[in-house]
Design an enzyme around this catalytic site. Sequence first.
Site, PDB file in Angstrom:
ATOM      1  N   ASP A 101       6.972 -18.067  66.931  1.00  0.00           N
ATOM      2  CA  ASP A 101       6.483 -17.233  68.024  1.00  0.00           C
ATOM      3  C   ASP A 101       6.098 -15.865  67.472  1.00  0.00           C
ATOM      4  OD1 ASP A 101       6.425 -17.029  71.104  1.00  0.00           O
ATOM      5  OD2 ASP A 101       7.507 -15.222  70.504  1.00  0.00           O
ATOM      6  N   ILE A 102       4.951 -15.342  67.902  1.00  0.00           N
ATOM      7  CA  ILE A 102       4.584 -13.973  67.545  1.00  0.00           C
ATOM      8  C   ILE A 102       5.371 -13.047  68.466  1.00  0.00           C
ATOM      9  CG2 ILE A 102       2.738 -12.268  67.355  1.00  0.00           C
ATOM     10  CD1 ILE A 102       0.781 -14.640  67.041  1.00  0.00           C
TER      11      ILE A 102
ATOM     12  N   ASN B  27      -1.356  -6.911  73.382  1.00  0.00           N
ATOM     13  CA  ASN B  27      -2.432  -7.124  74.355  1.00  0.00           C
ATOM     14  C   ASN B  27      -2.513  -5.969  75.355  1.00  0.00           C
ATOM     15  OD1 ASN B  27      -3.335  -9.601  73.354  1.00  0.00           O
ATOM     16  ND2 ASN B  27      -1.969 -10.775  74.657  1.00  0.00           N
TER      17      ASN B  27
ATOM     18  N   HIS C  70      -6.829  -7.625  74.742  1.00  0.00           N
ATOM     19  CA  HIS C  70      -6.679  -9.028  74.353  1.00  0.00           C
ATOM     20  C   HIS C  70      -7.462  -9.366  73.090  1.00  0.00           C
ATOM     21  CE1 HIS C  70      -4.196 -10.617  77.632  1.00  0.00           C
ATOM     22  NE2 HIS C  70      -4.736  -9.639  78.340  1.00  0.00           N
TER      23      HIS C  70
ATOM     24  N   ASP D 183      -5.939 -11.410  70.033  1.00  0.00           N
ATOM     25  CA  ASP D 183      -6.617 -12.560  69.429  1.00  0.00           C
ATOM     26  C   ASP D 183      -6.696 -12.420  67.912  1.00  0.00           C
ATOM     27  OD1 ASP D 183      -6.967 -13.650  71.943  1.00  0.00           O
ATOM     28  OD2 ASP D 183      -9.115 -13.167  72.062  1.00  0.00           O
TER      29      ASP D 183
ATOM     30  N   GLU E 290       1.138 -17.500  72.192  1.00  0.00           N
ATOM     31  CA  GLU E 290       1.579 -16.920  70.922  1.00  0.00           C
ATOM     32  C   GLU E 290       2.561 -17.835  70.193  1.00  0.00           C
ATOM     33  OE1 GLU E 290       4.590 -15.413  73.926  1.00  0.00           O
ATOM     34  OE2 GLU E 290       2.432 -15.606  73.947  1.00  0.00           O
TER      35      GLU E 290
END
Length: 120
Positions: free
Chosen positions: A31-32, A39, A44, A48, A74
């Site tokens: 997971d980020i 964001n 966003h 990305d 994520e």
Amino acid sequence: MTGIYNRRKFFSLATQVLDDSKESLYVVIIDIDKLKKINDTYGHHAGDEVIKIVAKTINEKISNDEIFGRVGGEEFALICRANSKEDIINSIEAIREDISQLEVVLDGNIMKFTISGGDN
């Protein structure tokens, strides 16, 4: 966007490999951390870019026979073979450390980020 398997393809391949394999396999969820904050702060498009660089970095550090995909906004998943759970933990820790050293520069902003991972 990332050049890796999407959720549908990942789970299709994962089901096949997990059903057919006679060897020990490991599943790791990555997971980020705090992507929502990136964001919200930078937009966003910035999130990305972080997703892309994380996917690229992980993909470059795993072997071709491992199954790696983005399974959520994520969230990534990895199915891999290893001699032991400790080997997987060490590999993921090395990837985590490498990613913690990365920066994304976008619109004059320098973004640093981390990942977290777990296994079963």
